[in-house]
Design an enzyme around this catalytic site. Structure first.
Site, PDB file in Angstrom:
ATOM      1  N   GLU A 157      33.697  13.831  12.800  1.00  0.00           N
ATOM      2  CA  GLU A 157      32.678  12.911  13.283  1.00  0.00           C
ATOM      3  C   GLU A 157      33.008  12.679  14.746  1.00  0.00           C
ATOM      4  O   GLU A 157      34.049  12.106  15.075  1.00  0.00           O
ATOM      5  CB  GLU A 157      32.709  11.617  12.472  1.00  0.00           C
ATOM      6  CG  GLU A 157      31.534  10.699  12.748  1.00  0.00           C
ATOM      7  CD  GLU A 157      31.896   9.604  13.723  1.00  0.00           C
ATOM      8  OE1 GLU A 157      31.542   9.759  14.913  1.00  0.00           O
ATOM      9  OE2 GLU A 157      32.519   8.624  13.314  1.00  0.00           O
ATOM     10  N   CYS A 190      31.204   4.096  16.682  1.00  0.00           N
ATOM     11  CA  CYS A 190      30.491   5.362  16.781  1.00  0.00           C
ATOM     12  C   CYS A 190      28.994   5.178  16.560  1.00  0.00           C
ATOM     13  O   CYS A 190      28.200   6.057  16.913  1.00  0.00           O
ATOM     14  CB  CYS A 190      31.053   6.364  15.784  1.00  0.00           C
ATOM     15  SG  CYS A 190      31.198   5.736  14.105  1.00  0.00           S
TER      16      CYS A 190
END
Length: 501
Positions: free
Chosen positions: A260, A297
């Site tokens: 990720e 994020c």
């Protein structure tokens, strides 16, 4: 309570060299620097543990996960103390993240007691079928082997030593070797102590878990290229993740890399919604943008709005709302420096105009707000790159057609958000097929910070948001990353996996 050592297959191991931690406040501690030799020992221990651990019943693995959660809670005070010192995060945030971490472990414990994740299928034998008989075939998902996990800088608990990657891999039946993040080694060690205690209490093989602290790039490279590692979980920067991804792909036996890597999480503010409640949207955006110093994020870094008086009002409201937030401590000096570099990159781009500028230095972050035309944004690919921190960019597009062009130009994202009212439905319906191809999670009238850990959550998306758009690092579906289907043809029941029964 801190030893400064690595946990290698049940043994606390020191090294020849050490590094000091760099806490935001409080005392510094020395930790052993990991080496490729530590990696080799941990991977050998994981491989040795795999047959016995994979053969454990689901009930035994569930009890193990529950015990890890219990042992973490026993150490709650110690974890909060060292975690706040190392990261600079407030106590309430660390406590919330600890609960999220233990809840993830318990969620996987309950999930693996069910049957659906095993995807069991059975084709009964048809001995009289013509022209050829059919054999008896059984299919079930099986654990793939030792998994490497890289701790994240921005989540000392939920995406680190006992975070979602570790929890889902252990639930699947895979031993785990964790490369701890040097931003919070003390927090990592206390959590590793909790896992070690659970291993002993549940009678698990010692190699089922290892933690390697510190170390330079060679340690990460040694881990992802070790022949006994069968998959990698990673949360971090695009540059670091892509380098490890390439190493995994270049192995003589390539392995999956579930990374990720980054996202700007754009929001599309549709005309009726911004006309009716632009001020409220601006206030909500300011809170989401600055939450945790923007170190998520899922931080919504971009807002797309059609130019005009309503856009002017939104910009003014956003300026007022974001101005209410002051300096916050960032996780590391390096992250703070990268934030300032990202600010300079955005501020210096053609056509970008400052709405709110502040002053930040060293480990502090203050919010910034900029605006740019849709035309200038489309001409500059770099404006679509993540700035990790509380920086917002408003894109003023000429019309709905240019808003669609912005959507089409996006790289892969973790999230995309639509702010809409009923009168915006037609435009939203036009945007949806585009955004579905761009992100793993689509939101309506909300903000993407805060990722629910649940059955239906997807935390991933097309590259560069993640390296595997068919996977998620959050939620129960994340267990699928560490499994592969195996068919058993005419196999006696005594030789089938315990999970079949």
């Amino acid at each position: 309570m801190l030893t400064g050592k690595h946990l290698i297959a049940g043994t606390w191991v020191d090294g020849e060299a050490h590094f000091p931690s760099s806490p935001a406040h409080g005392p510094s501690h020395d930790f052993s620097i990991g080496t490729p030799a530590h990696v080799a020992a941990a991977c050998a221990g994981a491989e040795a543990a795999f047959p016995a651990y994979a053969a454990k019943t689901r009930a035994e693995r569930a009890a193990f996960l529950d015990r890890i959660a219990d042992e973490i809670e026993v150490r709650a005070t110690d974890i909060t103390l060292i975690g706040t010192q190392e990261s600079g995060l407030p106590e309430a945030r660390l406590n919330g993240e600890r609960v999220r971490t233990t809840s993830q472990l318990r969620l996987f414990a309950s999930h693996i007691l069910k049957d659906d994740w095993l995807d069991r299928r059975h084709d009964l034998a048809l001995p009289d079928r013509q022209p050829l008989p059919r054999p008896d075939i059984k299919l079930i998902q099986r654990p793939i082997g030792p998994v490497a996990v890289f701790g994240a800088s921005n989540f000392p608990l939920a995406f680190s030593v006992a975070g979602g990657d570790t929890a889902s891999a252990l639930a699947a039946g895979c031993p785990v070797v964790v490369k701890g993040h040097s931003a919070h080694p003390g927090t990592g060690e206390v959590v590793a102590q909790a896992i070690d205690a659970a291993i002993h209490a549940c009678g698990m093989p010692s190699g089922v878990f290892s933690l390697i602290q510190g170390g330079n790039r060679a340690v990460g490279e040694a881990l992802v290229t070790h022949p006994m590692i069968t998959a990698v979980g990673f949360t971090g920067s695009l540059g670091g993740g892509r380098a490890l991804y390439d190493l995994c792909a270049a192995r003589s036996e390539p392995i999956p890399f579930f990374g990720e890597l980054g996202s700007v999480n754009p929001m599309f503010l549709l005309p009726a919604a911004i006309a009716a409640r632009g001020g409220a949207i601006a206030k909500g955006w300011a809170g989401s943008l600055t939450m945790g110093a923007g170190q998520f994020c899922t931080n919504p870094g971009i807002a797309v709005v059609i130019d005009g008086p309503d856009a002017d009002a939104f910009v003014a409201a956003a300026h007022e709302a974001v101005s209410q937030f002051g300096a916050q401590t960032m996780l590391t000096d390096g992250i703070a420096a990268a934030y300032r570099a990202g600010r300079d990159r955005v501020a210096g781009a053609k056509g970008v105009r400052a709405i709110l500028t502040t002053m930040c230095d060293r480990r502090q972050a203050t919010p910034y707000l900029y605006e740019v035309s849709g035309t200038d944004w489309l001409a500059n690919h770099a404006l679509g790159e993540e700035v990790f921190g509380p920086l917002g960019l408003i894109i003023r597009v000429t019309d709905a057609a240019q808003m669609l062009a912005i959507a089409r130009s996006l790289q892969g994202q973790l999230t995309c958000t639509l702010h809409l009212d009923a009168a915006d439905t037609t435009l939203a319906q036009t945007l949806m097929p585009i955004l579905e191809r761009k992100a793993g999670r689509l939101l309506a009238n909300g903000f993407p910070t805060g990722v629910e850990v649940s059955e239906a959550m997807v935390h991933g998306g097309p590259y560069p948001a993640s390296t595997n758009f068919g996977a998620t690092s959050v939620g129960t579906m994340s267990i699928r990353r560490w499994l592969r289907p195996v068919s058993y043809q005419n196999m006696p029941d005594a030789l089938l996996p315990t999970d079949w029964g």
